[in-house]
Design a protein around this motif. Structure first.
Motif: not given
Length: 408
Positions: A68-86, A344-347
Motif C-alpha cells: 500500500a502507498r505510504s503517507r508522504l510529506s506535504t510540501q516536498t516536490r514529488k518523485g525524484t528530481y535534481t538540484t544544484n544545476n543537475g 513532515p512538511a518536507f523530506f
C-alpha cells in the motif's frame, strides 16, 4: 561472507523454517530497484522434480502483491528530481512515493530465482553426480553427526574442516561446487551422509568456510556469541514471533539483514548543517547548507521499491557508502518530544555520487513551509538501507544535526 559458527548451530534446512527462500528473494531482489523483464520458464522445466526448490520459489513469486502507498510529506516536490544545476539527485520521502507494482515485484522475483536458485540447483546436481558417492562408510547416525559437525565445528575438526553446514539464506547465490565436494567428504553413512553432501553442494562456500573454521579449531566447542554473559535478549529473527521484514515500510516486522561493515573511528561519517535561516515567511523557499565527511553519497534504494532495511552497510576505502536525509516538521510543543508518526512538511534523500574523506557541502532547497510556528529541520546520514551509519565507538556522535526555523 563468513558466518559465525554460533549463528548457524541450529540453522534450519534450506527452504524450511521461517527464513524461507522467498523471503531472501523478496529482500535481495528489492535492493536492485527498477523493472526487469520476466524470464520465461518452460513448463517442462517447472515440472521437473529435480527443480523442486526453483518451482517452490517461483510459486511464491506469483503470490507477491504490491504494498500500500505510504503517507508522504506535504510540501516536498514529488518523485525524484535534481538540484544544484543537475549535479544532485533528490528522492522525495526516501523514495516512498515510487511504489512498485505487483507485476514489477513478481517479474523481479522470477528473474532472481532463475539466476540464483535455479543455477544453484543445477550445480548441486552436478556435484551429486560426481562426488555424491564418495562418502566414507558408516551408519546413518554417523551421517547425521557429519552434518552437525559442519554446523558446530566439532566433526568439522575431525574432517579437517571439510564438513558442510546447513545452508544459510545466502546459499542459492553462492558457488555450489566447493560445498558439494566438502559435503562428500563427511564421514557419514552411504545414504544419509550422501544426502548431506548434496545439501552441502546447495549451500556453497559458506558451509565450506564454517567447516574450515571447525578444522582450524580442532573441533573445539562452539564460539560464544558477542555479548555472552550480558543477558542479551536475542541477536536474530529466529526467536521472533513477528513476520519477516520484506523491504517495504512496514512495522511490527523483524529485520534479519546483518548490520554489515563498520569503519574505523577516524573514518566514521559526520554531518553538520552549516547554514540555515532563523526565520522565514509561510511558503517562502529557503536553502539549508549541509556538510558531510566520510560519506560516499552513491547508494540509494527506494523505500517504495522494497529497498528499506535490506542492504547491509558496505565500506569503500574504509568509508560508508550511502546518502543523507533532510526533513522539516512542525513542533507543536517546545517542551515535549514530538509524536513520531505525523508526516513532515518536507523530506528528501540526497545522493550525488560525491562525498569522501574530505568535507564538502550540498545545498538543500526547501520549497517553503505551509504554516506559522516553529519547525525542526534536521539532516542525518544514511547507509544503503537508510539507517544512520554505525560507529566504532559507543561515545561518538552520530552523523546528525538539527536547527530550528521560525515560520511567520
Amino acid at each position: 561472507m563468513r558466518r559465525s559458527k554460533y549463528r548457524r548451530a541450529n540453522s534450519p534446512a534450506w527452504f524450511s523454517g521461517r527464513r524461507r527462500i522467498v523471503v531472501v528473494a523478496a529482500a535481495a531482489l528489492a535492493a536492485f530497484g527498477g523493472v526487469v523483464t520476466v524470464t520465461q520458464i518452460s513448463s517442462a522445466g517447472t515440472k521437473n522434480q529435480n527443480n523442486a526448490g526453483t518451482n517452490s520459489a517461483l510459486a511464491s513469486c506469483d503470490k507477491l502483491q504490491a504494498p500500500a502507498r505510504s503517507r508522504l510529506s506535504t510540501q516536498t516536490r514529488k518523485g525524484t528530481y535534481t538540484t544544484n544545476n543537475g549535479r544532485v539527485t533528490q528522492h522525495a520521502d526516501d523514495g516512498a512515493g515510487d511504489v512498485a507494482t505487483t507485476a514489477q515485484l513478481q517479474a523481479r522475483c522470477r528473474e532472481w530465482v532463475t539466476n540464483n536458485v535455479a543455477n544453484a540447483e543445477t550445480l548441486a546436481r552436478r556435484g551429486r553426480g560426481n562426488n555424491g558417492g564418495n562418502n566414507n562408510g558408516g551408519n546413518n547416525t554417523g551421517g547425521n553427526q557429519g552434518n552437525t559437525g559442519g554446523n558446530q565445528g566439532n566433526t568439522g575438526g575431525n574432517n579437517g574442516g571439510n564438513a558442510s553446514a546447513a545452508p544459510s539464506q545466502a546459499a542459492p547465490s553462492a558457488p555450489a561446487g566447493n560445498g558439494g565436494n566438502n559435503g562428500g567428504n563427511n564421514n557419514g553413512g552411504n545414504n544419509t551422509g550422501g544426502n548431506q553432501g548434496n545439501t552441502g553442494g546447495n549451500q556453497g562456500n559458506t558451509g565450506g568456510n564454517q567447516g574450515n573454521n571447525g578444522g582450524n579449531n580442532g573441533g573445539g566447542a562452539v564460539t560464544p556469541p558477542p555479548g555472552a554473559g550480558l543477558g542479551i535478549l536475542t541477536n536474530s529473527c529466529e526467536t521472533s514471533d513477528l513476520e519477516d521484514h520484506d523491504g517495504f515500510q512496514k512495522g511490527n516486522r523483524c529485520v534479519s539483514t546483518e548490520f554489515g561493515e563498520v569503519g574505523a573511528a577516524a573514518n566514521n561519517p559526520t554531518l553538520l548543517i552549516t547554514n540555515a535561516p532563523r526565520q522565514v515567511n509561510r511558503n517562502q523557499p529557503f536553502t539549508l547548507q549541509v556538510s558531510t565527511r566520510n560519506l560516499i553519497r552513491d547508494r540509494f534504494l527506494a523505500a517504495g521499491q522494497g529497498g528499506y532495511y535490506v542492504e547491509s552497510s558496505v565500506l569503500q576505502g574504509g568509508l560508508v557508502r550511502g546518502h543523507f536525509h533532510t526533513a522539516c516538521r512542525i513542533l507543536d510543543n517546545r517542551n515535549a518530544a514530538p509524536a513520531p508518526d505525523p508526516v513532515p512538511a518536507f523530506f528528501v534523500a540526497t545522493e550525488d555520487s560525491r562525498g569522501g574523506a574530505q568535507p564538502d557541502t550540498v545545498a538543500i532547497q526547501v520549497p517553503g513551509l505551509p504554516q506559522s510556528g516553529e519547525f525542526q529541520c534536521s539532516s542525518w546520514a544514511g547507509d544503503g538501507s537508510h539507517r544512520i551509519p554505525m560507529m566504532e565507538r559507543a561515545n561518538q556522535t552520530p552523523a546528525f544535526d538539527s536547527v530550528r526555523v521560525r515560520v511567520r
